[in-house]
Design a protein around this motif. Structure first.
Motif, short mmCIF file in Angstrom:
data_model
loop_
_atom_site.label_atom_id
_atom_site.label_comp_id
_atom_site.label_asym_id
_atom_site.label_seq_id
_atom_site.Cartn_x
_atom_site.Cartn_y
_atom_site.Cartn_z
N ILE A 27 117.85 103.32 -5.01
CA ILE A 27 117.26 102.35 -4.07
C ILE A 27 115.81 102.73 -3.74
N LEU A 28 115.52 104.03 -3.70
CA LEU A 28 114.15 104.46 -3.47
C LEU A 28 113.22 103.90 -4.55
N GLY A 29 113.66 103.98 -5.80
CA GLY A 29 112.86 103.43 -6.89
C GLY A 29 112.67 101.93 -6.76
N GLY A 30 113.75 101.23 -6.45
CA GLY A 30 113.65 99.78 -6.31
C GLY A 30 112.79 99.36 -5.13
N SER A 31 112.85 100.13 -4.03
CA SER A 31 112.10 99.77 -2.83
C SER A 31 110.61 100.04 -2.95
N LEU A 32 110.22 100.83 -3.95
CA LEU A 32 108.80 100.97 -4.23
C LEU A 32 108.21 99.65 -4.72
N ILE A 33 109.02 98.91 -5.48
CA ILE A 33 108.53 97.72 -6.18
C ILE A 33 108.86 96.43 -5.47
N PHE A 34 110.13 96.26 -5.10
CA PHE A 34 110.63 94.93 -4.78
C PHE A 34 109.87 94.24 -3.65
N PRO A 35 109.53 94.92 -2.56
CA PRO A 35 108.81 94.20 -1.49
C PRO A 35 107.46 93.64 -1.93
N PHE A 36 106.89 94.24 -2.99
CA PHE A 36 105.56 93.84 -3.44
C PHE A 36 105.60 93.04 -4.75
N PHE A 37 106.81 92.70 -5.19
CA PHE A 37 106.94 92.08 -6.50
C PHE A 37 106.31 90.70 -6.55
N SER A 38 106.47 89.92 -5.48
CA SER A 38 105.85 88.60 -5.45
C SER A 38 104.33 88.71 -5.51
N LEU A 39 103.78 89.69 -4.79
CA LEU A 39 102.34 89.92 -4.86
C LEU A 39 101.92 90.31 -6.27
N TYR A 40 102.71 91.16 -6.91
CA TYR A 40 102.41 91.61 -8.27
C TYR A 40 102.34 90.44 -9.23
N MET A 41 103.31 89.54 -9.16
CA MET A 41 103.32 88.39 -10.06
C MET A 41 102.13 87.47 -9.81
N THR A 42 101.88 87.16 -8.54
CA THR A 42 100.78 86.23 -8.25
C THR A 42 99.44 86.78 -8.70
N GLN A 43 99.25 88.09 -8.60
CA GLN A 43 97.98 88.69 -9.00
C GLN A 43 97.89 88.93 -10.50
N LYS A 44 98.96 89.41 -11.11
CA LYS A 44 98.92 89.72 -12.55
C LYS A 44 98.75 88.47 -13.39
N PHE A 45 99.49 87.40 -13.04
CA PHE A 45 99.47 86.18 -13.86
C PHE A 45 98.63 85.06 -13.25
N ASN A 46 98.05 85.33 -12.06
CA ASN A 46 97.22 84.33 -11.38
C ASN A 46 97.99 83.02 -11.18
N VAL A 47 99.17 83.13 -10.57
CA VAL A 47 100.04 81.97 -10.34
C VAL A 47 100.37 81.87 -8.85
N GLY A 48 101.02 80.77 -8.48
CA GLY A 48 101.44 80.56 -7.11
C GLY A 48 102.89 80.96 -6.89
N MET A 49 103.38 80.69 -5.69
CA MET A 49 104.75 81.06 -5.34
C MET A 49 105.79 80.21 -6.06
N THR A 50 105.41 79.04 -6.55
CA THR A 50 106.36 78.23 -7.32
C THR A 50 106.77 78.97 -8.59
N GLU A 51 105.80 79.60 -9.27
CA GLU A 51 106.11 80.37 -10.48
C GLU A 51 106.94 81.61 -10.15
N VAL A 52 106.64 82.22 -9.01
CA VAL A 52 107.46 83.36 -8.57
C VAL A 52 108.90 82.91 -8.34
N GLY A 53 109.06 81.76 -7.68
CA GLY A 53 110.40 81.23 -7.46
C GLY A 53 111.11 80.92 -8.76
N THR A 54 110.37 80.44 -9.77
CA THR A 54 110.97 80.17 -11.08
C THR A 54 111.49 81.45 -11.71
N MET A 55 110.74 82.55 -11.55
CA MET A 55 111.19 83.83 -12.08
C MET A 55 112.51 84.25 -11.43
#
Length: 436
Positions: A27-55
């Motif tokens: 869980i420690l490993g997962g908690s490093l990433i998961f809270p920031f995963f939506s931010l990671y996707m929006t910044q890496k792929f330059n997309v909005g929250m609709t694309e995050v929701g699709t993922m």
């Protein structure tokens, strides 16, 4: 004091505590990433929250519907340990692919394929807990699990918030290393816990016959109703993991570190206070306690749409966390005590649909709202959905009050209902939760 750490430790077996160590690291490993995963996707792929929701939709439909369902049957047929190790290796591979892939369409495909294998482990982990803990201790056990989980989450987001200002990829590599380490730990230190079939008991089933056993679970009418209402609660709650980071950082100007502090507050409160709340609420009527916990969820999540200061966001999280400490151990104890020991994997797999379906539709719906309307509407919608879950739990209380009270206070359905006896020999063909 209401509890003693030493006495609590001595109640449980060495294997249970080893499982807690493995869970903490994972869980420690997962908690490093998961809270920031939506931010990671929006910044890496330059997309909005609709694309995050699709993922999240792709992940839920593949890992949830396929991996979880197959994993439940595999856990009952072949055991828990191999499934857990397999899932951890898939998790490591998933994190590695997130670093290497630069096209969002390819990202969707890989997340879907790897997700199938990653979620095979879910029902096995949950069944292993029920295997290792006697019925009368499960309320305390799930309280301890939440402490372990939230201790990891207290540390993880704070570290993650610090690391993410330098590199998202560092977080992902850290998760890869931790997942592999946990897989090795499980291989070496944890035993197989699948209940043995005693001589003269149930005839050994093929995997196809084991898979068909899902029909028995689906005939448990009140259990399915309970899972549905729990799903409404999850649809509200999952915004904390999917939508909140983008909402607070992009729309209210919080830093990733401040968001990490909010999640760490949630986790820290659970670490310090969960056993206290578990003991205080031990004699509460389970469905009424669960309904009350959800009412606190409704208040807290709605506050994120009303207020716009960091202080009030902290207050809202405190209210949510109190609700969580009341709701979650009661819900988990009921689910664990429902399942016959030879069907635990499949019951846990169906229970996971209370998370899978909300994950499939919730982030996508929230993303559409945030990208096209006032983002505050997400939190008002969450509060409305949560209100329906409160009503649903109250209705379940009045529909089957005595049965839920038995399950919430340490008795299993095996002890109460004919057809499946403790260590029994028969796989029933009628619903143990029949409303008739």
């Amino acid at each position: 004091m209401l509890f003693s750490f030493k006495k609590t430790y001595e109640k449980f077996s060495k294997d249970f505590w080893l499982l807690m160590v493995a869970s903490f690291i994972d869980i420690l490993g997962g908690s490093l990433i998961f809270p920031f995963f939506s931010l990671y996707m929006t910044q890496k792929f330059n997309v909005g929250m609709t694309e995050v929701g699709t993922m999240f939709l792709v992940w839920a439909l593949t890992s949830g519907l396929i991996g979880n369902t197959v994993g439940g049957a595999l856990a009952d047929k072949f055991g828990r340990k191999t499934n857990i190790i397999f899932g951890l290796i898939a998790s490591a591979l998933s994190a590695l692919m997130m670093v290497l892939i630069n096209e969002i369409v390819v990202f969707y495909i890989v997340i879907g394929v790897i997700g199938i294998f990653e979620d095979i482990a879910g029902p096995a982990r949950q069944a292993m807990v029920a295997d290792l803990v006697p019925e009368e201790l499960r309320g305390d056990a799930y309280g301890i699990i939440r402490i372990v989980m939230n201790l990891a989450i207290t540390i993880g987001p704070a570290i993650g918030g610090f690391m993410v200002t330098r590199s998202f990829e560092t977080l992902l590599y850290a998760d890869v290393a931790l997942s592999i380490a946990v897989a090795f730990f499980v291989l070496v230190f944890l035993p197989e816990t699948k209940p043995k079939t005693t001589k003269g008991s149930r005839k050994e089933q093929s995997f196809a016959q084991t898979f068909k056993g899902y029909k028995i679970v689906l005939k448990d009418n009140l259990y399915i109703a309970f899972i549905f209402v729990s799903g409404l609660s999850t649809l509200m709650y999952f915004n904390m993991s999917s939508t909140m980071s983008v909402y607070l950082v992009n729309y209210h100007g919080l830093t990733p570190a401040q968001f990490g502090y909010i999640l760490s507050l949630n986790a820290g409160m659970v670490v310090i206070l969960q056993l206290l709340f578990t003991r205080i609420t031990a004699k509460w009527k389970p469905m009424l306690a669960i309904a009350f916990g959800n009412m606190l969820y409704v208040i807290g999540f709605t506050m994120y749409g009303i207020f716009d200061t960091f202080t009030m966001f902290i207050v809202a999280m405190i209210i949510i966390t109190v609700g969580e400490m009341i709701y979650t151990p009661k819900e988990q104890t009921i689910v664990a005590n429902i399942a016959p020991e030879h069907m635990r994997g499949r019951y846990m797999a169906i229970r996971n649909f209370a998370w899978i379906l909300p994950i499939a539709i919730g982030p996508l719906g929230a993303g559409v709202i945030m990208d096209n309307f006032d983002p505050r509407y997400v939190w008002f919608a969450a509060g409305l959905i949560g209100s329906f879950s409160v009503i649903g739990f109250l209705l379940l209380h009045f529909k089957a009050r005595e049965r839920f009270e038995r399950l919430g206070n340490g008795k299993t359905e095996e002890e109460e209902v004919g057809g499946i006896k403790k260590g029994g020999s028969t796989e029933v063909d009628s619903p143990i939760w029949s409303t008739e």
